[in-house]
Scaffold this motif. Structure first.
Motif, PDB file in Angstrom:
ATOM      1  N   ASN A   1      19.745 -90.210  34.253  1.00  0.00           N
ATOM      2  CA  ASN A   1      19.593 -88.953  33.523  1.00  0.00           C
ATOM      3  C   ASN A   1      18.352 -88.180  33.958  1.00  0.00           C
ATOM      4  OD1 ASN A   1      21.895 -89.367  31.977  1.00  0.00           O
ATOM      5  ND2 ASN A   1      20.762 -90.508  30.408  1.00  0.00           N
ATOM      6  N   ALA A   2      18.352 -86.886  33.649  1.00  0.00           N
ATOM      7  CA  ALA A   2      17.223 -86.035  34.013  1.00  0.00           C
ATOM      8  C   ALA A   2      16.106 -86.114  32.970  1.00  0.00           C
ATOM      9  CB  ALA A   2      17.709 -84.605  34.194  1.00  0.00           C
ATOM     10  N   THR A   3      15.857 -87.324  32.469  1.00  0.00           N
ATOM     11  CA  THR A   3      14.777 -87.552  31.505  1.00  0.00           C
ATOM     12  C   THR A   3      13.589 -88.149  32.246  1.00  0.00           C
ATOM     13  OG1 THR A   3      15.672 -89.755  31.138  1.00  0.00           O
ATOM     14  CG2 THR A   3      16.429 -88.031  29.650  1.00  0.00           C
ATOM     15  N   PRO A   4      12.402 -88.175  31.636  1.00  0.00           N
ATOM     16  CA  PRO A   4      11.260 -88.793  32.320  1.00  0.00           C
ATOM     17  C   PRO A   4      11.570 -90.228  32.767  1.00  0.00           C
ATOM     18  CG  PRO A   4      10.510 -87.631  30.381  1.00  0.00           C
ATOM     19  CD  PRO A   4      12.004 -87.551  30.362  1.00  0.00           C
ATOM     20  N   GLU A   5      12.233 -91.010  31.887  1.00  0.00           N
ATOM     21  CA  GLU A   5      12.551 -92.396  32.243  1.00  0.00           C
ATOM     22  C   GLU A   5      13.563 -92.444  33.389  1.00  0.00           C
ATOM     23  OE1 GLU A   5      12.691 -91.291  29.132  1.00  0.00           O
ATOM     24  OE2 GLU A   5      11.064 -92.374  28.117  1.00  0.00           O
ATOM     25  N   GLY A   6      14.551 -91.550  33.330  1.00  0.00           N
ATOM     26  CA  GLY A   6      15.561 -91.494  34.384  1.00  0.00           C
ATOM     27  C   GLY A   6      14.928 -91.141  35.722  1.00  0.00           C
ATOM     28  N   GLU A   7      13.998 -90.194  35.699  1.00  0.00           N
ATOM     29  CA  GLU A   7      13.306 -89.777  36.923  1.00  0.00           C
ATOM     30  C   GLU A   7      12.465 -90.923  37.483  1.00  0.00           C
ATOM     31  OE1 GLU A   7      13.776 -87.135  38.544  1.00  0.00           O
ATOM     32  OE2 GLU A   7      14.706 -85.765  37.108  1.00  0.00           O
ATOM     33  N   ALA A   8      11.758 -91.591  36.585  1.00  0.00           N
ATOM     34  CA  ALA A   8      10.892 -92.686  37.029  1.00  0.00           C
ATOM     35  C   ALA A   8      11.729 -93.797  37.659  1.00  0.00           C
ATOM     36  CB  ALA A   8      10.090 -93.231  35.851  1.00  0.00           C
ATOM     37  N   THR A   9      12.864 -94.083  37.056  1.00  0.00           N
ATOM     38  CA  THR A   9      13.739 -95.113  37.591  1.00  0.00           C
ATOM     39  C   THR A   9      14.267 -94.704  38.965  1.00  0.00           C
ATOM     40  OG1 THR A   9      14.385 -95.551  35.311  1.00  0.00           O
ATOM     41  CG2 THR A   9      15.723 -96.572  37.014  1.00  0.00           C
ATOM     42  N   ALA A  10      14.606 -93.427  39.099  1.00  0.00           N
ATOM     43  CA  ALA A  10      15.101 -92.915  40.375  1.00  0.00           C
ATOM     44  C   ALA A  10      14.032 -93.078  41.461  1.00  0.00           C
ATOM     45  CB  ALA A  10      15.497 -91.446  40.226  1.00  0.00           C
TER      46      ALA A  10
ATOM     47  N   SER B   1      11.272 -98.200  31.263  1.00  0.00           N
ATOM     48  CA  SER B   1      10.575 -97.504  30.179  1.00  0.00           C
ATOM     49  C   SER B   1       9.375 -98.320  29.742  1.00  0.00           C
ATOM     50  CB  SER B   1      11.537 -97.290  29.021  1.00  0.00           C
ATOM     51  OG  SER B   1      10.847 -96.871  27.874  1.00  0.00           O
ATOM     52  N   PRO B   2       8.192 -97.978  30.285  1.00  0.00           N
ATOM     53  CA  PRO B   2       6.994 -98.742  29.933  1.00  0.00           C
ATOM     54  C   PRO B   2       6.746 -98.726  28.423  1.00  0.00           C
ATOM     55  CG  PRO B   2       6.543 -97.160  31.710  1.00  0.00           C
ATOM     56  CD  PRO B   2       7.909 -96.864  31.204  1.00  0.00           C
ATOM     57  N   ILE B   3       7.101 -97.606  27.767  1.00  0.00           N
ATOM     58  CA  ILE B   3       6.859 -97.498  26.314  1.00  0.00           C
ATOM     59  C   ILE B   3       7.668 -98.541  25.553  1.00  0.00           C
ATOM     60  CG2 ILE B   3       7.150 -95.993  24.301  1.00  0.00           C
ATOM     61  CD1 ILE B   3       6.604 -93.628  26.158  1.00  0.00           C
ATOM     62  N   GLU B   4       8.926 -98.726  25.964  1.00  0.00           N
ATOM     63  CA  GLU B   4       9.757 -99.748  25.311  1.00  0.00           C
ATOM     64  C   GLU B   4       9.582-101.107  25.972  1.00  0.00           C
ATOM     65  OE1 GLU B   4      13.878 -98.554  24.947  1.00  0.00           O
ATOM     66  OE2 GLU B   4      13.291 -96.480  24.595  1.00  0.00           O
ATOM     67  N   GLY B   5       8.657-101.193  26.910  1.00  0.00           N
ATOM     68  CA  GLY B   5       8.406-102.461  27.589  1.00  0.00           C
ATOM     69  C   GLY B   5       9.533-102.903  28.498  1.00  0.00           C
ATOM     70  N   LYS B   6      10.270-101.925  29.059  1.00  0.00           N
ATOM     71  CA  LYS B   6      11.375-102.280  29.947  1.00  0.00           C
ATOM     72  C   LYS B   6      10.954-102.162  31.403  1.00  0.00           C
ATOM     73  CE  LYS B   6      15.793-101.707  27.648  1.00  0.00           C
ATOM     74  NZ  LYS B   6      16.966-100.861  27.545  1.00  0.00           N
ATOM     75  N   GLY B   7      10.837-103.271  32.087  1.00  0.00           N
ATOM     76  CA  GLY B   7      10.464-103.285  33.487  1.00  0.00           C
ATOM     77  C   GLY B   7      11.676-103.484  34.378  1.00  0.00           C
ATOM     78  N   PRO B   8      11.468-103.529  35.705  1.00  0.00           N
ATOM     79  CA  PRO B   8      12.565-103.668  36.668  1.00  0.00           C
ATOM     80  C   PRO B   8      13.419-104.912  36.427  1.00  0.00           C
ATOM     81  CG  PRO B   8      10.519-103.142  37.795  1.00  0.00           C
ATOM     82  CD  PRO B   8      10.159-103.388  36.365  1.00  0.00           C
TER      83      PRO B   8
END
Lengths: 199, 199
Positions: free
Chosen positions: A145-154, A112-119
């Motif tokens: 999850n089927a959220t934007p963050e979940g998709e990006a992580t996938a 989550s780039p917004i929360e500053g969470k990287g790999p």
């Protein structure tokens, strides 16, 4: 006049929980005063034990009492599949389904780039090491999850794992079972159409 | 696969609280796992202390750390007035108002034939004894809720206390401050009209 100190402290503790404001916390605290002593003792013990007796499985990252966890140490489970989930809670939810017999990997979060969470902030590196060590693994099922963050992580994980020749799959999106097309949101509907299957 | 035992127990404890079902309890339990250790320890201690360090004031029945309670043992409070409330919580609410300087009496319930609660099930006899012992008491203010049970309890107490020549009063009913007549229910409106005051 203030609340007696034990009550004030308990209200404060209840307010630490998500979705509980001062009014509810006060109601719960006074309810606790009227609860029977054994129930309150069990409650306090359960809280303490949650912090003291639980750890994260050193293999999959799931919450467990024993390390490695029940699932990782079960030889009857299909060692060729790893399902990647966001939280330990998701493992329990999947297990309730009783349809999946593979292993898990818990990320403890999503990119989550917004929360500053990287790999490096989520449990990815241990997944990669796990895949390098175990040649048995043939498929990684990404169940974020089927959220934007979940998709990006996938997407991120797929790019990372695919080059190693391991099959990467994602849970399907579409209409919930029993749901009405009329009430489905457009994104879901669009996924349901593009992911249509032959009958 | 079941939840690890400490979590299962904690979910169970959370479910004992009012208004918390299995889903919320599960969410709270997993949230607890992620809380920091000190917060969880404080929570557990607050629960234990609520049961161990609190008692009921032997005079007024309020929840207290010391017996008699802060209010009963405060000589600056007006000893001629006793306000009768349903619960300890109500004492705190009244005290927040900072307008009342008399004493309290906590009933710990109301008369409720439906629930099989008679006069002997709530803290009435100690109120009567208190009135017989202290000749100073000139007024009993009945501050039970404006519910059918609260009203019935108020009527019962008034009948019991009045013959002793003690003034019995009841909190007034009417429109909430800042409220709109349009949205007031009929019972409240009817009370507001019958209880109108001269300007």
């Amino acid at each position: 006049m203030q609340y007696p100190e034990p009550i004030a402290k308990l209200i404060d503790s209840y307010m630490h929980l998500p979705g509980i404001g001062r009014k509810t916390a006060t109601r719960l605290a006074f309810y606790t005063v009227d609860m029977n002593k054994t129930d309150v003792k069990n409650f306090a013990d359960a809280l303490t034990s949650t912090k003291n007796d639980l750890r994260f499985c050193s293999i999959c990252g799931n919450i467990t009492e024993t390390d490695p966890c029940e699932i990782c140490s079960d030889p009857t489970r299909d060692q060729s599949k790893i399902m990647v989930v966001e939280q330990s809670k998701d493992v329990m939810t999947m297990e309730k389904m009783k349809d999946y017999n593979g292993l898990y990997h818990v990320l403890h979060g999503v990119l989550s780039p917004i929360e500053g969470k990287g790999p490096e902030d989520i449990n990815i590196s241990s997944l990669i090491k796990r895949l390098q060590k175990n040649e048995e693994v043939k498929e990684v099922i990404i169940a974020t999850n089927a959220t934007p963050e979940g998709e990006a992580t996938a997407m991120y994980l797929a790019k990372l794992i695919k080059p190693a020749g391991i099959k990467v799959t994602r849970l399907s999106h579409g209409l919930s079972v029993g749901s009405d097309i009329e009430y489905a949101d457009e994104m879901t509907l669009s996924k349901a159409v593009s992911g249509r299957t032959e009958m």
